[in-house]
Scaffold this motif. Structure first.
Motif, PDB file in Angstrom:
ATOM      1  N   LYS A 131     -24.576 -71.602  18.592  1.00 53.23           N
ATOM      2  CA  LYS A 131     -25.774 -70.928  19.099  1.00 53.23           C
ATOM      3  C   LYS A 131     -26.990 -71.431  18.339  1.00 53.23           C
ATOM      4  O   LYS A 131     -26.934 -71.641  17.131  1.00 53.23           O
ATOM      5  N   SER A 191     -30.619 -70.647  16.855  1.00 58.60           N
ATOM      6  CA  SER A 191     -31.429 -69.519  16.429  1.00 58.60           C
ATOM      7  C   SER A 191     -32.893 -69.945  16.371  1.00 58.60           C
ATOM      8  O   SER A 191     -33.267 -70.768  15.534  1.00 58.60           O
ATOM      9  N   GLU A 216     -13.071 -62.559  19.145  1.00 60.19           N
ATOM     10  CA  GLU A 216     -13.642 -62.439  17.809  1.00 60.19           C
ATOM     11  C   GLU A 216     -13.245 -63.597  16.905  1.00 60.19           C
ATOM     12  O   GLU A 216     -13.902 -63.839  15.910  1.00 60.19           O
ATOM     13  N   LEU A 259     -20.897 -69.259  14.919  1.00 63.37           N
ATOM     14  CA  LEU A 259     -20.588 -67.844  14.790  1.00 63.37           C
ATOM     15  C   LEU A 259     -19.109 -67.591  15.043  1.00 63.37           C
ATOM     16  O   LEU A 259     -18.493 -68.241  15.888  1.00 63.37           O
ATOM     17  N   LYS A 260     -18.576 -66.636  14.314  1.00 63.15           N
ATOM     18  CA  LYS A 260     -17.215 -66.146  14.538  1.00 63.15           C
ATOM     19  C   LYS A 260     -17.344 -64.635  14.618  1.00 63.15           C
ATOM     20  O   LYS A 260     -17.579 -63.977  13.605  1.00 63.15           O
ATOM     21  N   GLY A 261     -17.256 -64.112  15.835  1.00 67.76           N
ATOM     22  CA  GLY A 261     -17.543 -62.695  16.033  1.00 67.76           C
ATOM     23  C   GLY A 261     -19.024 -62.475  15.787  1.00 67.76           C
ATOM     24  O   GLY A 261     -19.869 -63.106  16.407  1.00 67.76           O
ATOM     25  N   HIS A 262     -19.349 -61.616  14.831  1.00 65.42           N
ATOM     26  CA  HIS A 262     -20.742 -61.368  14.476  1.00 65.42           C
ATOM     27  C   HIS A 262     -21.124 -62.021  13.149  1.00 65.42           C
ATOM     28  O   HIS A 262     -22.220 -61.799  12.643  1.00 65.42           O
ATOM     29  N   SER A 263     -20.232 -62.832  12.597  1.00 65.17           N
ATOM     30  CA  SER A 263     -20.470 -63.466  11.302  1.00 65.17           C
ATOM     31  C   SER A 263     -20.928 -64.908  11.465  1.00 65.17           C
ATOM     32  O   SER A 263     -20.412 -65.639  12.303  1.00 65.17           O
TER      33      SER A 263
END
Length: 52
Positions: free
Chosen positions: A19, A21, A13, A30-34
């Motif tokens: 990534k 998009s 995490e 991204l860091k975890g889902h943020s």
């Protein structure tokens, strides 16, 4: 080993990931889902190198 039973492994995490998009037509860090940063691929790689 006992520590791993009581404490969550946050390495996955806390690491920064790059990534693309298709939805936004932009690169994301991204860091975890943020989402930490949005920009061109080179900008995102620079961000990761500065904050990793």
């Amino acid at each position: 080993m006992i520590r791993s039973l009581f404490f969550k492994d946050n390495d996955k995490e806390s690491t920064l990931k790059l990534k693309f998009s298709k939805e936004d037509n932009a690169w994301l860090v991204l860091k975890g889902h943020s989402i930490m940063f949005i920009g061109a691929e080179a900008q995102c790689k620079m961000y990761i190198s500065n904050f990793s």
